[in-house]
Design a protein around this motif. Structure first.
Motif, PDB file in Angstrom:
ATOM      1  N   VAL A   1       0.844  -1.190   0.000  1.00  0.00           N
ATOM      2  CA  VAL A   1       0.000   0.000   0.000  1.00  0.00           C
ATOM      3  C   VAL A   1       0.879   1.240   0.000  1.00  0.00           C
ATOM      4  CG1 VAL A   1      -1.796   1.270   1.226  1.00  0.00           C
ATOM      5  CG2 VAL A   1      -1.825  -1.238   1.207  1.00  0.00           C
TER       6      VAL A   1
ATOM      7  N   TRP B   1      -2.352   0.376  -4.473  1.00  0.00           N
ATOM      8  CA  TRP B   1      -2.086  -0.954  -3.924  1.00  0.00           C
ATOM      9  C   TRP B   1      -1.454  -1.792  -5.028  1.00  0.00           C
ATOM     10  CZ3 TRP B   1      -7.715  -2.394  -2.036  1.00  0.00           C
ATOM     11  CH2 TRP B   1      -8.163  -1.401  -1.142  1.00  0.00           C
TER      12      TRP B   1
ATOM     13  N   ARG C   1      -8.225   6.491   6.087  1.00  0.00           N
ATOM     14  CA  ARG C   1      -8.271   5.273   5.259  1.00  0.00           C
ATOM     15  C   ARG C   1      -7.636   4.139   6.049  1.00  0.00           C
ATOM     16  NH1 ARG C   1      -4.971   9.424   2.023  1.00  0.00           N
ATOM     17  NH2 ARG C   1      -3.911   7.731   0.929  1.00  0.00           N
TER      18      ARG C   1
ATOM     19  N   VAL D   1      -6.857  -0.306   5.529  1.00  0.00           N
ATOM     20  CA  VAL D   1      -6.952  -1.441   4.623  1.00  0.00           C
ATOM     21  C   VAL D   1      -6.294  -2.641   5.286  1.00  0.00           C
ATOM     22  CG1 VAL D   1      -4.856  -0.700   3.405  1.00  0.00           C
ATOM     23  CG2 VAL D   1      -6.407  -2.292   2.295  1.00  0.00           C
TER      24      VAL D   1
ATOM     25  N   SER E   1     -10.974  -2.337   2.461  1.00  0.00           N
ATOM     26  CA  SER E   1     -10.580  -0.989   2.865  1.00  0.00           C
ATOM     27  C   SER E   1     -11.815  -0.184   3.239  1.00  0.00           C
ATOM     28  CB  SER E   1      -9.840  -0.282   1.725  1.00  0.00           C
ATOM     29  OG  SER E   1      -9.501   1.036   2.090  1.00  0.00           O
TER      30      SER E   1
ATOM     31  N   ARG F   1     -16.472   1.683   1.276  1.00  0.00           N
ATOM     32  CA  ARG F   1     -15.768   0.430   1.547  1.00  0.00           C
ATOM     33  C   ARG F   1     -15.380  -0.196   0.205  1.00  0.00           C
ATOM     34  NH1 ARG F   1     -19.797   1.611   4.373  1.00  0.00           N
ATOM     35  NH2 ARG F   1     -21.279   0.578   2.959  1.00  0.00           N
TER      36      ARG F   1
ATOM     37  N   TYR G   1     -13.673  -3.617  -1.671  1.00  0.00           N
ATOM     38  CA  TYR G   1     -13.423  -5.055  -1.497  1.00  0.00           C
ATOM     39  C   TYR G   1     -12.709  -5.582  -2.737  1.00  0.00           C
ATOM     40  CZ  TYR G   1     -17.186  -4.384   1.920  1.00  0.00           C
ATOM     41  OH  TYR G   1     -17.972  -3.933   2.959  1.00  0.00           O
TER      42      TYR G   1
END
Length: 781
Positions: A30, A39, A151, A153, A164, A246, A248
């Motif tokens: 990240v 990422w 943020r 993650v 995240s 969010r 995913y």
């Protein structure tokens, strides 16, 4: 428990400053900045290449004997020529692990059609990013005036998804664009359902394979919002005016899949994850992670340096004179974190040259991001047992089983022998042949070195079922190969391997002006490994009460193996003959295996050999042009720890952390060494350094549990709990002013235990499930 974090007040300027996450299969580095987060995504099985056709018979025993005769006669040039002629077969699509894609999140603005929407955060303000090792969650916060955007993650092993959450202190303060950038030319991403990106790609490249073969991957990225809106267009998802969002991410591959179920697996995984709320996903992730992480705690003292950013602490250590014992404790816990993140009991593959992460640098060179079997892959798992992560060792056990199956054809076709063999490196396609050049690739004990981890896992766990069903079957087949393959040296009447090399050094058999050689008969490294193999198989067969006839063959072979020898300069010989070392500055120290990770050499039981090992280490250290790389620094530290020299071990672990780590504490190999075109991330230094710190605090070989065997002055007061010792034991230690104050040993198997600290020893008959506490004099309390 101390709260260990890597943290920074500046943005991540590239991959080497990013923070790694992993769930044992999916990896992410990240790279967070105030207005942008990237990422770098990887997946353990996303490999180019393919399984090669089985090698046809090309050599056999008669030709092998022809190759050996010049070596016996001292004609190394002819022997080398014949080895290149017969033992350097053609290779096909070896392959490499490749990065999957990048997830790019942009807060600077979002694109909706041709219009640009300004972000809610026009300037950086204050910024902080961190990786919390106690929760395995990466965080970043950008603050300006009275508002902040947060943020976080994490990579969930429990739910097999990367997740995240983005939220703002101001309602409606979350707006960003997210897209996917592929790592290979075949990568494609499309928008589904206005809040989902679907992607597919194949791991193809043209350096290590033909550009047409490799693993396929399929995955999904989904965004959900609270308040505001999410919209998909032109391959991107745009969030505007949300209170929180969010993200995913999940992926699956067709590696070792015989049907098409992998193409729907990501969708099913995503559906299961979305059936939980975010808080439940995070809670299950942390509980699953901490079930492993919390097994060990370490306190080496605190000085307030933990309040400084991690990159500054590294720089201060490199400059010298800094008192920061907590940085060393952080490094050990970071090594444990990386083990948990990269290698879980159900991981499909073990850790490779870069763990499960991949910046692409090794892939574009001749190195490949693969399994190097002449120290690198082994070092990845050097600390695993002692740091109480034995379950993380299991993917390597399964890989060795597969390697043994693949290596049978190489043993049969290349050498005309029973059993199995593998050489200097391997991949996920069953590659067991010598490397591309016999000078470094004809390492006939590479697979055996890796297989010794089966021995380690058994010695720590005493799991008889594991011994009987996994370790012994693989190792006895390796023993059958060497019993069949090895030959008697006509000059010494010793049983030797060869032709083989001592990774990856070379020597002068005569006048240096006549040139150096790398191949010989009976290199020290080979003999150390074969002796350990034969002795373990003999002991195991006796314990299991099987293979009586084979036991006698093993006893006879052990008696005929060469002894370890001390050379004319007082060094431990690297070869059967006392050759002049061609590269006294060489990065490899393979022939010190009997000191670490083996235990044939110990200061108490073999003082003369221990002194010879010290000469070897110090001669190497004195070279102005030493090939200074991450695993060499770790090997120095491990060697001096085993020699009970805490100050020198401390010197080398300090150099590893301060001089051979990127800002994110990933270790690297220096540019210009072994063909490296730049400083290359290689993760073995992280694990080797972790092993050094553990070895300085606890050793369990030679029949003893040795407390604080190499404690340096810099760690004069501290404590550690949860380290593991051979014999299925767990150890807690406290000390003050360099002296033991108390210890507790918990046994999970019965047996005789010898506990040592300094010159004191205590022996007891231990019961399974019972803890034994000792005072500073090793008296039972």
């Amino acid at each position: 428990m101390q709260n260990f974090k890597l943290w920074y007040s500046t943005p991540a300027d590239g991959w080497a400053e990013g923070l790694p996450l992993g769930n044992g299969r999916i990896g992410a580095v990240v790279m967070a900045a105030p207005h942008r987060e990237v990422w770098n995504m990887t997946e353990a099985t996303y490999w180019s290449g393919q399984t090669d056709p089985e090698l046809q018979p090309i050599v056999g025993k008669a030709v092998l004997e022809e190759i050996r005769q010049p070596f016996f006669a001292g004609d190394y040039k002819t022997g080398d020529r014949l080895a290149k002629q017969y033992l350097q077969p053609q290779k096909g699509n070896f392959g490499t692990n490749l990065a999957l894609c990048e997830v790019v999140i942009d807060w600077n603005g979002q694109r909706r059609g041709a219009a640009r929407v300004e972000a809610d955060i026009p300037s950086a303000g204050s910024f902080r990013r961190e990786l919390d090792l106690t929760t395995a969650v990466a965080l970043a916060v950008t603050s300006q005036s009275a508002t902040a955007v947060h943020r976080e993650v994490f990579a969930s092993h429990a739910d097999d998804v990367v997740v995240s959450r983005v939220w703002s202190d101001t309602p409606g303060g979350v707006s960003f664009t997210v897209c996917l950038k592929g790592g290979t030319e075949s990568f494609q991403a499309t928008v589904l359902d206005n809040n989902t990106l679907e992607f597919k790609g194949q791991a193809i490249e043209r350096v290590h394979s033909n550009g047409a073969c490799g693993v396929w991957a399929h995955g999904l990225l989904k965004v959900e919002v609270s308040g505001g809106a999410v919209h998909g267009e032109n391959g991107s998802l745009t969030v505007t005016g949300a209170n929180a969002a969010r993200i995913y991410f999940t992926v699956s591959t067709d590696y070792r899949r015989t049907d098409d179920s992998w193409q729907t697996e990501s969708r099913l995984t995503m559906e299961r994850a979305l059936s939980k709320d975010y808080a439940a996903l995070k809670e299950s992730h942390i509980a699953d992670y901490r079930s492993q992480y919390d097994k060990v705690s370490l306190d080496l003292g605190t000085t307030g340096k933990a309040e400084l950013p991690t990159d500054l602490r590294i720089k201060l250590l490199e400059q010298g004179g800094i008192d920061d014992p907590q940085l060393f404790a952080l490094f050990l816990q970071y090594g444990r974190y990386l083990t948990i993140a990269g290698s879980r009991s159900d991981s499909p593959l073990p850790l490779h040259l870069q763990g499960i992460w991949n910046d692409g640098e090794a892939c574009r060179m001749g190195w490949s991001c693969d399994y190097h079997l002449d120290v690198n892959t082994e070092m990845n798992y050097y600390p695993t047992e002692v740091i109480n992560l034995g379950d993380s060792h299991l993917p390597l056990m399964r890989y060795v089983e597969d390697l043994a199956g693949a290596g049978r054809s190489t043993a049969r076709n290349l050498y005309g022998s029973e059993g199995w063999v593998a050489h200097v490196f391997s991949n996920v396609w069953g590659f067991t042949l010598p490397g591309w050049d016999t000078s470094w690739g004809l390492n006939v004990t590479g697979g055996l070195w890796l297989a010794t981890h089966l021995i380690q896992h058994y010695e720590y766990s005493l799991d008889r079922n594991f011994l009987e069903r996994q370790a012994y079957p693989v190792l006895i087949e390796a023993a059958l190969f060497y019993l069949d393959y090895m030959t008697i040296h006509p000059r010494y009447d010793w049983l030797v391997t060869g032709p083989s090399n001592s990774p990856e050094n070379h020597f002068y058999p005569g006048d240096p002006e006549e040139g150096g050689q790398q191949l010989s008969m009976g290199s020290t490294m080979d003999q150390m490994l074969v002796r350990e193999l034969f002795e373990f198989c003999l002991k195991s067969a006796e314990l299991l009460d099987i293979d009586e006839a084979l036991r006698e063959k093993l006893r006879e072979a052990i008696d005929n193996l060469p002894p370890l020898q001390i050379g004319r300069k007082g060094q431990l010989q690297e070869w059967l003959e006392d050759y002049t070392e061609g590269q006294p500055e060489h990065r490899h120290l393979s022939h010190l295996y009997a000191l670490y990770p083996g235990s044939e050499i110990t200061p108490d039981q073999t003082p003369e050999l221990s002194a010879a090992v010290r000469v070897t280490l110090e001669n190497r250290m004195l070279q102005d042009d030493l090939e200074d790389v991450e695993f060499t620094a770790a090997l120095f530290g491990l060697g001096f720890a085993r020699l009970h020299d805490g100050e020198k071990a401390y010197r080398h672990i300090s150099h590893l952390i301060g001089g051979l780590c990127f800002d994110n504490l990933f270790t690297y190999s220096k540019s210009g060494i072994a063909g490296a075109e730049s400083n290359i991330f290689v993760i073995d230094g992280n694990f080797g350094g972790t092993a050094v710190i553990a070895e300085m605090l606890l050793q369990s070989h030679g029949g003893e549990i040795h407390l604080l065997p190499a404690l340096p002055l810099a760690w004069d007061t501290g404590s550690v709990t949860g380290l593991r010792a051979k014999g299925n034991a767990e150890v807690d230690i406290t000390w003050a002013e360099g002296q033991l104050t108390s210890a507790k040993i918990t046994l999970y198997s019965p047996g005789t235990v010898t506990v040592r600290w300094g010159g004191k020893r205590t022996e007891l008959q231990g019961e399974a499930g019972k803890s034994y506490c000792f005072n500073s004099q090793l008296e039972l309390l």
